[in-house]
Design an enzyme around this catalytic site. Structure first.
Site, PDB file in Angstrom:
ATOM      1  N   CYS A 112       0.814  -1.225   0.000  1.00 13.60           N
ATOM      2  CA  CYS A 112       0.000   0.000   0.000  1.00 13.60           C
ATOM      3  C   CYS A 112       0.849   1.277   0.000  1.00 13.60           C
ATOM      4  O   CYS A 112       0.326   2.363  -0.242  1.00 13.60           O
ATOM      5  CB  CYS A 112      -0.936   0.002   1.197  1.00 13.60           C
ATOM      6  SG  CYS A 112      -1.990  -1.453   1.246  1.00 13.60           S
ATOM      7  N   HIS A 237      -3.462   7.053   2.967  1.00 14.40           N
ATOM      8  CA  HIS A 237      -3.873   5.772   2.404  1.00 14.40           C
ATOM      9  C   HIS A 237      -5.218   5.391   3.010  1.00 14.40           C
ATOM     10  O   HIS A 237      -5.415   5.520   4.223  1.00 14.40           O
ATOM     11  CB  HIS A 237      -2.804   4.723   2.724  1.00 14.40           C
ATOM     12  CG  HIS A 237      -3.233   3.338   2.426  1.00 14.40           C
ATOM     13  ND1 HIS A 237      -3.822   2.990   1.237  1.00 14.40           N
ATOM     14  CD2 HIS A 237      -3.184   2.196   3.172  1.00 14.40           C
ATOM     15  CE1 HIS A 237      -4.107   1.698   1.260  1.00 14.40           C
ATOM     16  NE2 HIS A 237      -3.731   1.194   2.423  1.00 14.40           N
ATOM     17  N   ASN A 267     -10.172  -0.493   0.548  1.00 16.03           N
ATOM     18  CA  ASN A 267      -8.724  -0.306   0.501  1.00 16.03           C
ATOM     19  C   ASN A 267      -8.218  -0.795  -0.858  1.00 16.03           C
ATOM     20  O   ASN A 267      -8.209  -1.997  -1.122  1.00 16.03           O
ATOM     21  CB  ASN A 267      -8.090  -1.104   1.649  1.00 16.03           C
ATOM     22  CG  ASN A 267      -6.572  -1.004   1.678  1.00 16.03           C
ATOM     23  OD1 ASN A 267      -5.950  -0.594   0.714  1.00 16.03           O
ATOM     24  ND2 ASN A 267      -5.976  -1.397   2.797  1.00 16.03           N
TER      25      ASN A 267
END
Ligand code: COA
Length: 310
Positions: A112, A237, A267
């Site tokens: 990520c 994020h 996500n």
């Protein structure tokens, strides 16, 4: 000389998986998912879609918005944990699909945090005069890695791509500072063995995410020589709305200055920050000349933060 973000693009596959859809095959509920994560729905690629397929429309839009053509792109970087193949890189496929003119092309594997790592690499290429125009795409098809019988991970992730073109400029829009770190001893918190499905230790990941993004953000601000009060927008994020809120509290920044669109996409790993940047820009929340803080965290562990003047 500055490294300016000149164009933004995004793409999500059309298929939407809502929390109510998950209720039909998992022991979960819309209420639990919404309360614990902030996620209401996510987009899911088709089985045959590869990362380069969903990267393509995002990249085309970013190049067009930068006022360039694929032939102007000298380096293509794809941040992904779900590459088309072990090799060649997804970036090679993408460059070919775009019709670029034999650019440097490679992938970044930093989960990520891939977009933050990539932004720093792209900025260094520009500032060392290696290239004038670099395309950076975060593109993920995490749905391919999900064990759809595991409620602890199936509700979290979504697919999508976000792209930016970073160009050499003489103006004051610039990538001002970057902090990037890793800790391989914590690999087990979030990982995916080759040929298997994703595994996550939710609680550990949650705690480590807040700590690491908080520290990296503070360091990046110090490095840039500005304070949190100068920041117009934080784009973290998009992992969990509770992580985002805890980060805002830790940085002592009001929640309305912290962007979130996790309710729509879940996500999307390396794609989450460029997708959020794109939407914040479209909504008028991200404007030219604003100081912006980006911060991410992911498997590795990896984490980092970037301060830029948009
Ligand atoms: N639906 C319903 N119940 C669920 C569930 C789901 N999808 N997933 C877990 N549960 C249950 C658990 O089994 C547990 O039940 P128990 O109390 O009977 O044992 C209960 O809910 C609480 O689970 P817990 O894991 O303690 O919840 P949590 O508050 O930590 O939330 C996460 C779980 C995954 C949402 C949270 O830990 C998280 O977001 N972690 C970070 C994940 C992340 O960001 N990963 C990517 C980083 S880039």
């Amino acid at each position: 000389m500055s490294a300016e973000i000149k164009g933004l693009g995004m793409y999500v596959p059309p298929r939407v998986l809502r929390n109510n859809d998950l209720e039909k095959f998992l022991d979960t509920s819309d209420e639990w998912i919404t309360k614990r994560t902030g996620i209401k729905e996510r987009h899911i690629a088709e089985e045959w879609d590869r990362a380069s397929d969903i990267a393509l429309p995002a990249a085309e839009e970013a190049i067009k918005n930068a006022g360039l053509t694929p032939k102007d792109i000298e380096a293509v970087i794809v941040a992904t944990s779900t590459p088309d193949m072990t090799f060649p890189s997804t970036a090679c496929y993408l460059a070919d699909k775009l019709g670029c003119d034999n650019p440097m092309a490679f992938d970044i594997s930093a989960a990520c945090s891939g977009f933050i790592y990539g932004l720093t690499i792209a900025s260094s290429f520009i500032k060392s005069k290696q290239f004038n125009n670099v395309l950076l795409v975060g593109a993920e098809v995490f749905s391919h890695l999900i064990d759809w019988s595991d409620r602890t991970t199936a509700v979290i992730f979504g697919d999508g791509a976000g792209a930016v073109v970073i160009s050499r400029s003489e103006g004051d829009s610039d990538i001002l500072s970057a902090v990037m770190s890793s800790d391989g001893s914590q690999w087990f918190a979030l990982h995916c063995p080759v040929g298997e499905k994703l595994r996550m230790k939710g609680k550990e990941t949650f705690r480590l995410a807040i700590q690491s993004m908080g520290k990296a953000s503070q360091k990046a601000l110090e490095k840039a020589g500005i304070t949190v009060d100068d920041i117009k927008l934080v784009i973290p994020h998009q992992a969990n709305i509770r992580i985002i809120r805890a980060l805002a509290e830790r940085l002592n920044i009001p929640e309305d200055k912290v962007y979130s669109n996790i309710h729509k996409y879940g996500n999307t790993s390396a794609a989450s920050i460029p997708i959020a940047m794109y939407e914040a820009y479209k909504e008028g929340k991200l404007k030219k000349g604003d100081y912006v803080l980006l911060t991410a965290f992911g498997g590795g562990l990896t984490w980092g933060a970037v301060v830029l003047k948009f």
